[in-house]
Design an enzyme around this catalytic site. Structure first.
Site, PDB file in Angstrom:
ATOM      1  N   ARG A  27       0.813  -1.204   0.033  1.00 51.41           N
ATOM      2  CA  ARG A  27      -0.015  -0.036   0.026  1.00 51.41           C
ATOM      3  C   ARG A  27       0.895   1.051  -0.017  1.00 51.41           C
ATOM      4  NH1 ARG A  27      -3.805  -0.848   4.708  1.00 51.41           N
ATOM      5  NH2 ARG A  27      -4.474   1.081   4.316  1.00 51.41           N
TER       6      ARG A  27
ATOM      7  N   HIS B  22       4.514 -15.094   4.601  1.00 53.19           N
ATOM      8  CA  HIS B  22       3.058 -15.446   4.549  1.00 53.19           C
ATOM      9  C   HIS B  22       2.110 -14.676   5.506  1.00 53.19           C
ATOM     10  CE1 HIS B  22       4.841 -19.676   5.360  1.00 53.19           C
ATOM     11  NE2 HIS B  22       4.834 -18.960   6.501  1.00 53.19           N
TER      12      HIS B  22
ATOM     13  N   ARG C 292       3.307 -14.499  26.896  1.00 46.32           N
ATOM     14  CA  ARG C 292       2.407 -15.339  26.934  1.00 46.32           C
ATOM     15  C   ARG C 292       2.051 -15.950  28.034  1.00 46.32           C
ATOM     16  NH1 ARG C 292       5.549 -19.034  22.655  1.00 46.32           N
ATOM     17  NH2 ARG C 292       6.678 -20.502  24.081  1.00 46.32           N
TER      18      ARG C 292
END
Length: 234
Positions: free
Chosen positions: A113, A143, A220
């Site tokens: 963009r 990806h 986490r």
């Protein structure tokens, strides 16, 4: 009186547009550009394309785009007001108002963009979106990743599913990632945040504080197993 088509264009205007496009194609062919199917592309007259670049079907090149030599612009790609360096492959990608370096692999289905600058030998893989960001030489974003409002160093590796969390609901903030970093799969980088040179983030982490150089950031909760939980739901 001239007849108009369903699009409102007169027959004369349509013929003029076709002739102009054919002249543009002929110019590029004479300059050594290779078209797989010249009739299945749309290239505006101010576009520049280097020698030995291959343009596959259903490609659109618009608004002064500049393509280097030895590139492959894959089927279905759309490039608007951007530059693409020598030897780069754009495979079914969309590039808008950005700079793409040499020997870059983008796509399939990458979206770059406006305001982005992609360095040489970078990979922007399948279903990767880059927005208003600088990505330096040798970085791999393979990806399923979003890199927005970020400054990324050299030779950084992004794991699948990484997100730079740039919007707090009111303002956009930037993420800075140094050279030689490793961003683990499904990492959320909550901007503004800095990951310094050579640092790692553990998979599944949500990073909200600066990561020191050469460190591993783990953010986490520990796994908790509730035995018998399934039976209680029956």
């Amino acid at each position: 009186m001239s007849k108009k088509s369903l699009t409102g264009m007169t027959v004369e205007k349509a013929r003029e547009t076709i002739m102009k496009h054919e002249e543009t194609l002929e110019k590029h062919i004479k300059n050594g550009v290779i078209f797989i199917n010249p009739q299945a592309v749309y290239i505006e007259s101010d576009v520049e394309i280097g020698k030995d670049t291959v343009i596959e079907p259903n490609v659109m090149l618009q608004r002064g785009t500049k393509i280097g030599s030895g590139c492959i612009i894959g089927m279905g790609s759309k490039i608007i007001a951007s530059s693409v360096g020598n030897g780069t492959e754009i495979l079914s990608g969309v590039i808008v108002e950005s700079e793409i370096g040499e020997n870059v692999q983008a796509g399939p289905f990458a979206y770059v963009r406006p305001g982005s600058k992609i360095g040489n030998n970078v990979k922007v893989g399948d279903f990767v979106e880059v927005k208003n960001s600088t990505v330096n030489e040798g970085t791999k974003i393979a990806h399923l990743t979003y890199v927005g409002d970020s400054d990324v160093g050299k030779h950084v590796n992004f794991g699948c599913g990484t997100v730079t969390v740039n919007y707090d609901g009111k303002n956009k903030h930037r993420t800075t990632i140094g050279d030689d970093c490793f961003i683990g799969c499904n990492t959320n980088l909550v901007a503004p945040v800095i990951v310094n040179n050579g640092a790692y983030t553990a998979a599944g982490s949500t990073i909200t504080e600066e990561v020191p150089a050469e460190s591993l950031a783990i953010a986490r909760a520990r796994q908790v197993n509730k035995t018998g939980w399934h039976d209680k739901r029956k």
